[in-house]
Design a protein around this motif. Structure first.
Motif, PDB file in Angstrom:
ATOM      1  N   ALA A   1      -0.283  11.587  -3.420  1.00 13.34           N
ATOM      2  CA  ALA A   1       0.118  12.954  -2.694  1.00 13.34           C
ATOM      3  C   ALA A   1      -1.477  13.579  -2.792  1.00 13.34           C
ATOM      4  N   GLU A   2      -1.523  14.659  -1.876  1.00 11.07           N
ATOM      5  CA  GLU A   2      -2.794  15.387  -1.843  1.00 11.07           C
ATOM      6  C   GLU A   2      -2.343  16.800  -1.698  1.00 11.07           C
ATOM      7  N   PHE A   3      -2.820  17.732  -2.254  1.00 19.59           N
ATOM      8  CA  PHE A   3      -2.645  19.110  -2.212  1.00 19.59           C
ATOM      9  C   PHE A   3      -3.339  20.022  -1.391  1.00 19.59           C
ATOM     10  N   ILE A   4      -3.158  20.746  -0.399  1.00 20.45           N
ATOM     11  CA  ILE A   4      -4.070  21.434   0.275  1.00 20.45           C
ATOM     12  C   ILE A   4      -3.491  23.105   0.249  1.00 20.45           C
ATOM     13  N   ILE A   5      -4.298  23.589  -0.268  1.00 20.92           N
ATOM     14  CA  ILE A   5      -4.011  25.149  -0.339  1.00 20.92           C
ATOM     15  C   ILE A   5      -5.173  25.956   0.321  1.00 20.92           C
TER      16      ILE A   5
ATOM     17  N   MET B   1       0.979  -1.334  -0.157  1.00 19.34           N
ATOM     18  CA  MET B   1      -0.077  -0.097   0.074  1.00 19.34           C
ATOM     19  C   MET B   1       0.933   1.131  -0.044  1.00 19.34           C
ATOM     20  N   LYS B   2       0.611   2.150  -0.935  1.00 16.29           N
ATOM     21  CA  LYS B   2       1.442   3.321  -1.013  1.00 16.29           C
ATOM     22  C   LYS B   2       1.224   4.380   0.246  1.00 16.29           C
TER      23      LYS B   2
ATOM     24  N   LYS C   1      -1.385  26.544   9.971  1.00 19.28           N
ATOM     25  CA  LYS C   1      -1.876  25.623  10.839  1.00 19.28           C
ATOM     26  C   LYS C   1      -3.324  24.993  10.380  1.00 19.28           C
ATOM     27  N   ALA C   2      -3.938  25.793   9.455  1.00 18.66           N
ATOM     28  CA  ALA C   2      -5.373  25.289   9.034  1.00 18.66           C
ATOM     29  C   ALA C   2      -5.022  23.972   8.099  1.00 18.66           C
ATOM     30  N   GLY C   3      -3.776  24.190   7.428  1.00 17.81           N
ATOM     31  CA  GLY C   3      -3.754  23.062   6.480  1.00 17.81           C
ATOM     32  C   GLY C   3      -3.141  21.909   6.961  1.00 17.81           C
ATOM     33  N   LEU C   4      -2.415  22.110   8.157  1.00 14.08           N
ATOM     34  CA  LEU C   4      -1.811  20.925   8.850  1.00 14.08           C
ATOM     35  C   LEU C   4      -2.983  20.187   9.872  1.00 14.08           C
ATOM     36  N   ASP C   5      -3.861  20.891  10.136  1.00 12.74           N
ATOM     37  CA  ASP C   5      -5.088  20.489  10.832  1.00 12.74           C
ATOM     38  C   ASP C   5      -5.896  19.632  10.061  1.00 12.74           C
ATOM     39  N   GLN C   6      -5.744  19.805   8.603  1.00 16.07           N
ATOM     40  CA  GLN C   6      -6.597  19.059   7.788  1.00 16.07           C
ATOM     41  C   GLN C   6      -5.862  17.957   6.926  1.00 16.07           C
ATOM     42  N   ALA C   7      -4.687  18.162   7.072  1.00 18.09           N
ATOM     43  CA  ALA C   7      -3.969  17.114   6.280  1.00 18.09           C
ATOM     44  C   ALA C   7      -4.212  15.426   7.109  1.00 18.09           C
ATOM     45  N   LYS C   8      -4.044  14.519   6.239  1.00 13.83           N
ATOM     46  CA  LYS C   8      -4.497  13.176   6.320  1.00 13.83           C
ATOM     47  C   LYS C   8      -3.257  12.237   5.984  1.00 13.83           C
ATOM     48  N   GLY C   9      -2.027  12.582   5.465  1.00 13.90           N
ATOM     49  CA  GLY C   9      -1.081  12.038   5.096  1.00 13.90           C
ATOM     50  C   GLY C   9      -0.093  11.224   6.147  1.00 13.90           C
ATOM     51  N   ASP C  10       0.656  10.301   5.706  1.00 12.89           N
ATOM     52  CA  ASP C  10       1.470   9.540   6.619  1.00 12.89           C
ATOM     53  C   ASP C  10       2.637  10.887   6.974  1.00 12.89           C
ATOM     54  N   CYS C  11       2.789  11.908   6.134  1.00 17.65           N
ATOM     55  CA  CYS C  11       3.788  12.815   6.523  1.00 17.65           C
ATOM     56  C   CYS C  11       3.097  14.024   5.722  1.00 17.65           C
ATOM     57  N   VAL C  12       3.399  14.865   6.362  1.00 15.55           N
ATOM     58  CA  VAL C  12       2.881  16.463   5.769  1.00 15.55           C
ATOM     59  C   VAL C  12       4.225  17.350   5.236  1.00 15.55           C
ATOM     60  N   ILE C  13       4.300  18.031   4.235  1.00 16.74           N
ATOM     61  CA  ILE C  13       5.199  18.742   3.716  1.00 16.74           C
ATOM     62  C   ILE C  13       4.745  20.151   3.507  1.00 16.74           C
ATOM     63  N   SER C  14       4.945  21.284   3.956  1.00 15.36           N
ATOM     64  CA  SER C  14       4.847  22.610   4.081  1.00 15.36           C
ATOM     65  C   SER C  14       5.640  23.418   3.128  1.00 15.36           C
TER      66      SER C  14
END
Length: 321
Positions: A36-40, A1-2, A79-92
């Motif tokens: 990847a998912e992109f949150i703007i 699983m990716k 912070k709003a983007g980090l609150d929503q992120a669902k990935g195994d890791c988050v890149i800002s």
């Protein structure tokens, strides 16, 4: 699983950069083993940022946008983007492409080696104006001297954080979060990557000297009470300086070149009046931060988003206010 990676990008009047940065990011992840998912986050933009985001999101199922009800600032947008992120890791990273997206591959490699936080250090850009470079250097020196944390010079909000770090970070509800300080304060296994910043693709920088100084004060007062101790030391220092003025007072009176009482009055106003204003200002900043925090207002308000189902915390959702 990716494994999944969430990419969080705060945007304030970045209409000319959005298509370019998403295209670059998709090209990078296309040849990797990650989803990847992109949150703007549209931080109250006054240009066509939101229109472009909605158009892109309508044809790209991996792109999510958050629209703030007004401009809440870069740190709260992040912070709003980090609150929503669902990935195994988050890149800002920023939307202006000064943070090179190609560095993400190296960041992911460091993460796979077992590092919980992979942060970046900006190498000095000789092409920047002298004043800009010196103000940036002063920013980090001021924070490191007056606060209880140590942040390496050139560190910015271009970083990777593991999911377990994000889960802890979501518990913070500070009124004025200083994210690079919070990440350093949390600990975990961290490693740095040096990079040379690219030129801004389009638009102008949103950080002038006034905003940099405000940001520095925000960082210092968020992590330390050293400025309060500094105020005490200033009190002693100015008191000692006032003693040095006494010989001049006697000399002036003896020579008859001063009006009686004038010198002592000026001495008191200059040294003690100014000192009191400095100390009151420092104390006022701390009291003001406490005042705003105790109000328990939402840190930001989401006006609209294409997250389905909505995953916004009810404390921050405009529909619940």
């Amino acid at each position: 699983m990716k494994k999944t990676v969430s990419v969080v990008i705060p945007a304030f009047n970045e209409a000319e950069n959005l298509i370019v940065i998403i295209d670059r990011l998709e090209g990078i992840f296309k040849n990797t083993a990650y989803e990847a998912e992109f949150i703007i986050i549209d931080d109250g933009s006054t240009d066509h940022t939101l229109t472009i985001l909605k158009t892109m999101a309508s044809i790209n199922t991996k792109l999510f946008y958050i629209e703030f009800s007004r401009n809440f600032g870069h740190q709260l947008a992040l912070k709003a983007g980090l609150d929503q992120a669902k990935g195994d890791c988050v890149i800002s990273l920023d939307a202006d492409l000064q943070h090179p997206p190609e560095l993400i591959i190296q960041m992911l490699e460091k993460w796979e080696e077992g590092n919980d936080v992979v942060y970046t250090r900006r190498s000095e850009d000789k092409s920047l104006p002298y004043g800009k470079r010196k103000s940036s250097s002063l920013f980090y020196k001021l924070i490191n001297v007056l606060s209880s944390i140590q942040i390496e010079e050139g560190t910015a909000d271009f970083r990777l954080m593991d999911k377990k770090v994000i889960d802890v970070f979501r518990n913070f509800e500070e009124n004025e979060p200083f994210i690079r300080g919070l990440v350093q304060w949390m600990g975990y296994k961290q490693i740095a990557i040096d990079y040379i910043p690219h030129k801004r693709h389009a638009g102008t920088s949103k950080y002038n000297l006034r905003k940099m100084m405000r940001f520095a004060l925000q960082g210092v007062t968020s992590f330390s009470i050293k400025p309060l101790y500094t105020a005490v030391y200033l009190g002693f220092a100015f008191s000692m300086l006032s003693v040095l003025y006494i010989p001049y007072v006697f000399y002036s009176v003896y020579m008859g070149i001063e009006v009686d009482g004038w010198a002592s009055t000026i001495m008191t106003i200059v040294f003690f009046g100014g000192l009191q204003l400095i100390i009151m200002g420092i104390i006022g900043i701390y009291i003001g931060k406490m005042f705003m925090q105790t109000k328990n207002r939402p840190n930001y308000i989401i006006k609209s988003t294409n997250f389905v189902p909505a995953t916004t915390n009810t404390n921050y959702d405009i529909a619940q206010l």
